[in-house]
Motif scaffolding. Structure first.
Motif, PDB file in Angstrom:
ATOM      1  N   PHE A 183       6.287  -5.073   4.697  1.00 41.78           N
ATOM      2  CA  PHE A 183       5.056  -5.229   3.923  1.00 41.78           C
ATOM      3  C   PHE A 183       5.356  -6.010   2.641  1.00 41.78           C
ATOM      4  N   PRO A 184       4.584  -7.051   2.338  1.00 36.52           N
ATOM      5  CA  PRO A 184       4.863  -7.845   1.129  1.00 36.52           C
ATOM      6  C   PRO A 184       4.999  -6.996  -0.126  1.00 36.52           C
ATOM      7  N   GLU A 185       4.144  -5.985  -0.267  1.00 35.60           N
ATOM      8  CA  GLU A 185       4.185  -5.130  -1.452  1.00 35.60           C
ATOM      9  C   GLU A 185       5.510  -4.368  -1.527  1.00 35.60           C
ATOM     10  N   ALA A 186       6.040  -3.957  -0.383  1.00 34.95           N
ATOM     11  CA  ALA A 186       7.313  -3.227  -0.355  1.00 34.95           C
ATOM     12  C   ALA A 186       8.490  -4.163  -0.586  1.00 34.95           C
ATOM     13  N   VAL A 187       8.431  -5.351   0.000  1.00 37.70           N
ATOM     14  CA  VAL A 187       9.517  -6.326  -0.164  1.00 37.70           C
ATOM     15  C   VAL A 187       9.689  -6.690  -1.635  1.00 37.70           C
ATOM     16  N   ALA A 188       8.584  -6.709  -2.378  1.00 33.05           N
ATOM     17  CA  ALA A 188       8.626  -7.130  -3.780  1.00 33.05           C
ATOM     18  C   ALA A 188       9.161  -6.055  -4.712  1.00 33.05           C
ATOM     19  N   ARG A 189       9.306  -4.811  -4.243  1.00 26.72           N
ATOM     20  CA  ARG A 189       9.635  -3.695  -5.133  1.00 26.72           C
ATOM     21  C   ARG A 189      11.101  -3.301  -5.062  1.00 26.72           C
ATOM     22  N   THR A 190      11.528  -2.564  -6.078  1.00 24.10           N
ATOM     23  CA  THR A 190      12.830  -1.924  -6.033  1.00 24.10           C
ATOM     24  C   THR A 190      12.777  -0.768  -5.036  1.00 24.10           C
ATOM     25  N   ALA A 191      13.946  -0.273  -4.651  1.00 23.38           N
ATOM     26  CA  ALA A 191      13.999   0.776  -3.635  1.00 23.38           C
ATOM     27  C   ALA A 191      13.191   1.999  -4.048  1.00 23.38           C
ATOM     28  N   ARG A 192      13.317   2.453  -5.280  1.00 25.35           N
ATOM     29  CA  ARG A 192      12.626   3.661  -5.723  1.00 25.35           C
ATOM     30  C   ARG A 192      11.118   3.460  -5.756  1.00 25.35           C
ATOM     31  N   ARG A 193      10.687   2.320  -6.268  1.00 25.09           N
ATOM     32  CA  ARG A 193       9.250   2.049  -6.325  1.00 25.09           C
ATOM     33  C   ARG A 193       8.679   1.814  -4.918  1.00 25.09           C
ATOM     34  N   ARG A 194       9.519   1.337  -4.033  1.00 26.92           N
ATOM     35  CA  ARG A 194       9.093   1.125  -2.654  1.00 26.92           C
ATOM     36  C   ARG A 194       8.699   2.446  -1.997  1.00 26.92           C
ATOM     37  N   GLU A 195       9.414   3.516  -2.306  1.00 25.02           N
ATOM     38  CA  GLU A 195       9.090   4.821  -1.737  1.00 25.02           C
ATOM     39  C   GLU A 195       7.678   5.248  -2.138  1.00 25.02           C
ATOM     40  N   ARG A 196       7.317   5.006  -3.386  1.00 20.67           N
ATOM     41  CA  ARG A 196       5.965   5.362  -3.837  1.00 20.67           C
ATOM     42  C   ARG A 196       4.915   4.552  -3.088  1.00 20.67           C
ATOM     43  N   PHE A 197       5.222   3.276  -2.850  1.00 22.02           N
ATOM     44  CA  PHE A 197       4.284   2.451  -2.086  1.00 22.02           C
ATOM     45  C   PHE A 197       4.084   3.016  -0.687  1.00 22.02           C
ATOM     46  N   PHE A 198       5.180   3.345   0.012  1.00 22.80           N
ATOM     47  CA  PHE A 198       5.069   3.870   1.367  1.00 22.80           C
ATOM     48  C   PHE A 198       4.292   5.184   1.392  1.00 22.80           C
ATOM     49  N   ASP A 199       4.574   6.073   0.433  1.00 20.40           N
ATOM     50  CA  ASP A 199       3.844   7.348   0.368  1.00 20.40           C
ATOM     51  C   ASP A 199       2.344   7.105   0.221  1.00 20.40           C
ATOM     52  N   SER A 200       1.985   6.228  -0.711  1.00 20.72           N
ATOM     53  CA  SER A 200       0.566   5.944  -0.958  1.00 20.72           C
ATOM     54  C   SER A 200      -0.077   5.244   0.229  1.00 20.72           C
ATOM     55  N   TYR A 201       0.681   4.352   0.857  1.00 23.72           N
ATOM     56  CA  TYR A 201       0.143   3.583   1.977  1.00 23.72           C
ATOM     57  C   TYR A 201      -0.269   4.510   3.118  1.00 23.72           C
ATOM     58  N   VAL A 202       0.647   5.396   3.524  1.00 23.84           N
ATOM     59  CA  VAL A 202       0.350   6.290   4.641  1.00 23.84           C
ATOM     60  C   VAL A 202      -0.783   7.254   4.277  1.00 23.84           C
ATOM     61  N   ALA A 203      -0.750   7.786   3.061  1.00 20.55           N
ATOM     62  CA  ALA A 203      -1.813   8.709   2.637  1.00 20.55           C
ATOM     63  C   ALA A 203      -3.167   8.011   2.634  1.00 20.55           C
ATOM     64  N   ASP A 204      -3.224   6.804   2.093  1.00 20.42           N
ATOM     65  CA  ASP A 204      -4.501   6.076   2.048  1.00 20.42           C
ATOM     66  C   ASP A 204      -4.983   5.715   3.446  1.00 20.42           C
ATOM     67  N   LEU A 205      -4.051   5.330   4.311  1.00 17.65           N
ATOM     68  CA  LEU A 205      -4.430   4.939   5.665  1.00 17.65           C
ATOM     69  C   LEU A 205      -5.070   6.110   6.408  1.00 17.65           C
ATOM     70  N   ILE A 206      -4.469   7.277   6.264  1.00 26.15           N
ATOM     71  CA  ILE A 206      -5.010   8.453   6.953  1.00 26.15           C
ATOM     72  C   ILE A 206      -6.310   8.912   6.300  1.00 26.15           C
ATOM     73  N   ASN A 207      -6.315   9.019   4.979  1.00 31.35           N
ATOM     74  CA  ASN A 207      -7.489   9.542   4.276  1.00 31.35           C
ATOM     75  C   ASN A 207      -8.675   8.601   4.344  1.00 31.35           C
ATOM     76  N   ARG A 208      -8.392   7.316   4.467  1.00 28.34           N
ATOM     77  CA  ARG A 208      -9.481   6.336   4.435  1.00 28.34           C
ATOM     78  C   ARG A 208      -9.809   5.818   5.827  1.00 28.34           C
ATOM     79  N   ASP A 209      -8.889   5.102   6.443  1.00 25.09           N
ATOM     80  CA  ASP A 209      -9.206   4.415   7.695  1.00 25.09           C
ATOM     81  C   ASP A 209      -9.273   5.360   8.886  1.00 25.09           C
TER      82      ASP A 209
END
Length: 423
Positions: A183-209
């Motif tokens: 994911f472009p957003e994950a590729v652009a981040r540091t490892a630690r910040r990438r984890e937050r992106f993945f957590d939010s991504y999956v949560a938003d995908l389930i809660n929204r879509d």
């Protein structure tokens, strides 16, 4: 004008799907770019829309969505050509688009993006058969990230066992690629910040879509299922077993798995059979579409995966399978992705078969050395396929291509993205 021309990576990476979209607009009335949220659809389509002078309308915006819902016919009659971003949010638009392009059948009138498989949506009206071409866009491939050729599929069908590749990639390097994902957003981040992106991504995908598509209120169960599927990446997908672990009936699990596939979070890899062996198992395997999400769901970062006691094999197999799936969306070879397993536990991780019935058999090993017994499943398949087997490949974390018989080779995994197209 869309704002998708901004990229979290800081530069616009060339996407292999660009040529397919442009070609489709030249002879098809409606073109749909379908894929996971935040995989780069809007960026790709914005570039093409700018070249075509298309009007941009995003259904992620509440006001735009309300206008589309209120009068779909008027909404699509106002501009030509038109981009409609996230069209699955107002599926009623598809009937209005059908009416518009039947009245005026010029090619390239509508360029759509979607973050759910439209044919899977419940209650979807006519899906524009014969009027629409669908192009799937995946998260970035390793070749797109590094601007490398991504030509393994075409090369292995063309060259067979003559394919040669040497690599400087190391096991830690593969682990970094797995945990980074595409994911472009994950590729652009540091490892630690990438984890937050993945957590939010999956949560938003389930809660929204997912919940929007299904009209259910089972978010916790969906999240538990997603983690369980990640833990079983590369294994057979058995809804009954998943249901037992979750305390859910099998029909519910089947429905939930379908929803996860519709929003491009998981991919089923069907079983391959040509009735060569009546003991072949027909159950599909499952892979997470993005290896970074899979690793994060399992609580594994690059540091933990480098420890010798942590199993890398399943994540690596899923990573390889999805890199090949990405390539199949643009390769010249029209091939399909399968797996093979018998009731005697003889298996081949990946089977590629083209329209001519030619087969490439691939196993994936999370080791820097390969032994003759690592070709057991491939040799089993070879005796049944005969001349239809183009090559048997064990992809591994070593750095040299090594022969294990006339048709069999051990090849570095990085050949997937570092090999140039042939043919």
């Amino acid at each position: 004008m869309a704002q998708g021309l901004q990229s979290p990576i800081g530069r616009i990476l060339p996407r292999r799907a660009t040529a397919a979209v442009t070609d489709a607009l030249g002879d098809t009335r409606v073109v749909l770019v379908n894929g996971a949220r935040q995989c780069g659809k809007s960026t790709l389509v914005a570039q093409i829309a700018a070249e075509h002078g298309a009007q941009w309308r995003s259904l992620d915006r509440a006001t735009t969505r309300q206008a589309a819902t209120y009068d779909p016919t008027e909404f699509v009659a106002d501009a030509d050509p038109m981009v409609i971003d996230e069209v699955q949010r107002v599926p009623e638009l598809l009937l209005a688009i059908k009416e518009a392009v039947d009245t005026d059948p010029r090619p390239g009138r509508f360029l759509l993006t979607g973050s759910a498989r439209l044919l899977g949506l419940r209650g979807l009206p006519d899906a524009l058969p014969g009027r629409m071409e669908t192009i799937e866009l995946w998260p970035l491939s390793q070749g797109e990230i590094g601007e490398q050729p991504d030509g393994f599929v075409d090369a292995v069908f063309a060259l067979g066992p003559e394919l040669r590749h040497s690599s400087t990639e190391t096991r830690p390097g593969y682990i970094e690629r797995i945990t980074r994902g595409g994911f472009p957003e994950a590729v652009a981040r540091t490892a630690r910040r990438r984890e937050r992106f993945f957590d939010s991504y999956v949560a938003d995908l389930i809660n929204r879509d997912v919940l929007q598509l299904s009209e259910i209120e089972r978010g916790p169960e969906m999240r538990a299922l997603t983690r369980l599927v990640a833990a079983r990446s590369g294994q057979l997908l058995v809804p009954g077993a998943l249901g037992n672990d979750l305390g859910l009936p099998q029909p519910t699990v089947k429905r939930y798995l379908g929803l996860l596939e519709e929003v491009f979070l998981i991919k089923r890899i069907p079983a391959w059979s040509r009735n060569l062996n009546t003991r072949a198992v027909g159950t599909p395997k499952v892979a997470m579409v993005d290896s970074g999400i899979a690793a994060n769901l399992l609580g594994m970062d690059a540091e933990s995966l480098r420890r010798p006691d942590r199993p890398l094999g399943a994540l690596l197999e899923g990573f390889v399978a999805m890199e090949i799936a990405r390539q199949l969306s643009w390769s010249k070879q029209r091939a399909e992705l399968y797996h093979y397993r018998t009731r005697d536990q003889v298996e081949v991780d990946i089977v590629l078969e083209n329209r001519q019935g030619q087969v490439v058999a691939i196993d994936v090993k999370a080791a820097s050395t390969v032994k003759a017994e690592d070709f057991r499943g491939i040799r089993h398949l070879s005796t049944r396929l005969g001349a239809d087997l183009v090559a048997g490949i064990v992809l591994y974390t070593g750095q040299q291509t090594l022969p294990f018989g006339p048709q069999f080779r051990a090849v570095p995994i990085s050949a997937l993205w570092e090999t140039a197209q042939v043919g």
